[in-house]
Design an enzyme around this catalytic site. Structure first.
Site, mmCIF file in Angstrom:
data_model
loop_
_atom_site.group_PDB
_atom_site.id
_atom_site.type_symbol
_atom_site.label_atom_id
_atom_site.label_comp_id
_atom_site.label_asym_id
_atom_site.label_seq_id
_atom_site.Cartn_x
_atom_site.Cartn_y
_atom_site.Cartn_z
ATOM 1 C CB CYS A 1 3.027 6.585 -0.982
ATOM 2 S SG CYS A 1 1.903 6.625 0.360
ATOM 3 C CB THR B 1 -3.428 1.354 -0.244
ATOM 4 O OG1 THR B 1 -2.738 2.638 -0.005
ATOM 5 C CG2 THR B 1 -3.596 0.839 -1.657
#
Length: 352
Positions: free
Chosen positions: A298, A72
């Site tokens: 996620c 990320t």
């Protein structure tokens, strides 16, 4: 109580014993800061550079590896640090899509198989995932890169689900990877950057990581990531053959389900399937001995249908009746059979 079966490899993979062994000394007696100038610090720094070289050996030769806290951060650094207009496939990971939305970029559709439907028209940075994290579809990254380059742009490839499992194609200018998806530790990732590309830092401070990323690196995490990459490279063919056997058996056992996305152009450690009218939340609660997913970890708990399944044309009800089974190196055929028996029995009870 029956033993739990783990089928969520896209969320994270079990830590390899060899990886733990590589990390352990740096978690115990060799605790030094790799940015210190004394002998201990120099040893730790050497371990970091050894791990960097291990990762680089699986990536194109004309670039550098920047360690990050995970994929990320690597994606954010690539998209926000390049200073270019950005666009991405509609099926990209939320880390990409949220950055594109933040920068008011463009979204490019995918076809019902999950593959790119049209090439981006504007120059800038384009993001295309190598192996999709929800449905396992493999994009034609080399072809996409050629088109993007012909229009004066750059290609970011999220290779998190493909690194160490499938070959990295030629063409990307930036590649994001993560440790815990290849049986390495969580909390470590990297961004490969082609030579000649400069990025603006996201994190300011000491500039420890090549002047681009500030913060103290963990030799233990770096060593674990490097060891996981080497193990994946050594086991590439064996792991791939094992995954194909698991896939073939799973497809037979789930014959009453519909596979989401292309059957041919995919990584076969990912089986995303659906049955009409199924309440997946109830299914998961009734199959607590099998750890599987209704989509990306996620986005779990959001209550929203998968954006990937919607992007390939599924209705919300179809998306919400889909499950994702992820398997790999340490999954056995017997576990696939037990899991299929449990899931199918629960589905039949629910749909009766």
């Amino acid at each position: 109580m029956s033993e739990t079966i783990y089928l969520d490899y896209q969320a994270t993979a079990p830590l390899a014993a060899e990886v733990f062994a590589a990390m352990e000394p740096w978690l115990k007696e060799q605790f030094w800061n790799p940015h210190s100038a004394h002998a201990g610090g120099r040893k730790a720094a050497a371990a970091v550079e050894f791990a960097r070289a291990q990762l680089a050996s699986l990536l194109p030769p004309d670039g550098r590896v920047i360690f990050t806290s995970g994929a990320t951060e690597a994606i954010n650094l690539a998209i926000k640090g390049c200073g270019l207009p950005v666009s991405a496939l509609a099926s990209e990971h939320a880390a990409v899509l949220d950055c594109v939305e933040y920068l008011r970029g463009d979204i490019i559709p995918v076809d019902p198989d999950g593959r790119i439907a049209e090439m981006p028209s504007q120059p800038g940075l384009f993001a295309a995932m190598l192996v999709n994290n929800e449905i396992g579809i493999i994009q034609p990254v080399a072809d996409i890169a050629a088109t993007v380059h012909s229009r004066g742009g750059l290609l970011l490839c999220d290779a998190v689900q493909g690194f160490g499992r499938v070959a990295i194609p030629d063409g990307p200018d930036l590649i994001a990877i993560s440790g815990h998806k290849i049986h390495g530790p969580k909390g470590i990732g990297a961004l490969w950057v082609r030579d000649g590309i400069e990025l603006e830092p996201l994190i300011h401070g000491g500039g420890q990581e090549q002047g681009v990323r500030s913060g103290t690196l963990s030799p233990a995490l770096c060593a674990g990531f490097g060891a996981a990459a080497m193990l994946a490279s050594e086991r590439l063919e064996v792991d791939a053959e094992h995954v194909c056997r698991l896939w073939d058996h799973a497809v037979e056992l789930f014959a009453d389900w519909t596979i989401n996305g292309s059957i041919e152009q995919r990584y076969k450690g990912n089986l995303n399937i659906r049955r009409e009218g199924l309440d997946v939340g109830r299914l998961m609660s009734e199959c607590r001995d099998v750890l599987f997913s209704a989509g990306s970890a996620c986005a779990s708990g959001s209550g929203r249908p998968s954006h990937v399944l919607r992007a390939i044309g599924l209705a919300d009800a179809q998306a919400k009746s889909s499950i994702r089974l992820g398997f790999g190196r340490y999954t056995t055929l017997e576990e696939i059979e037990r899991a299929a028996n449990s899931i199918n029995a629960a589905a039949e009870r629910q749909l009766a």
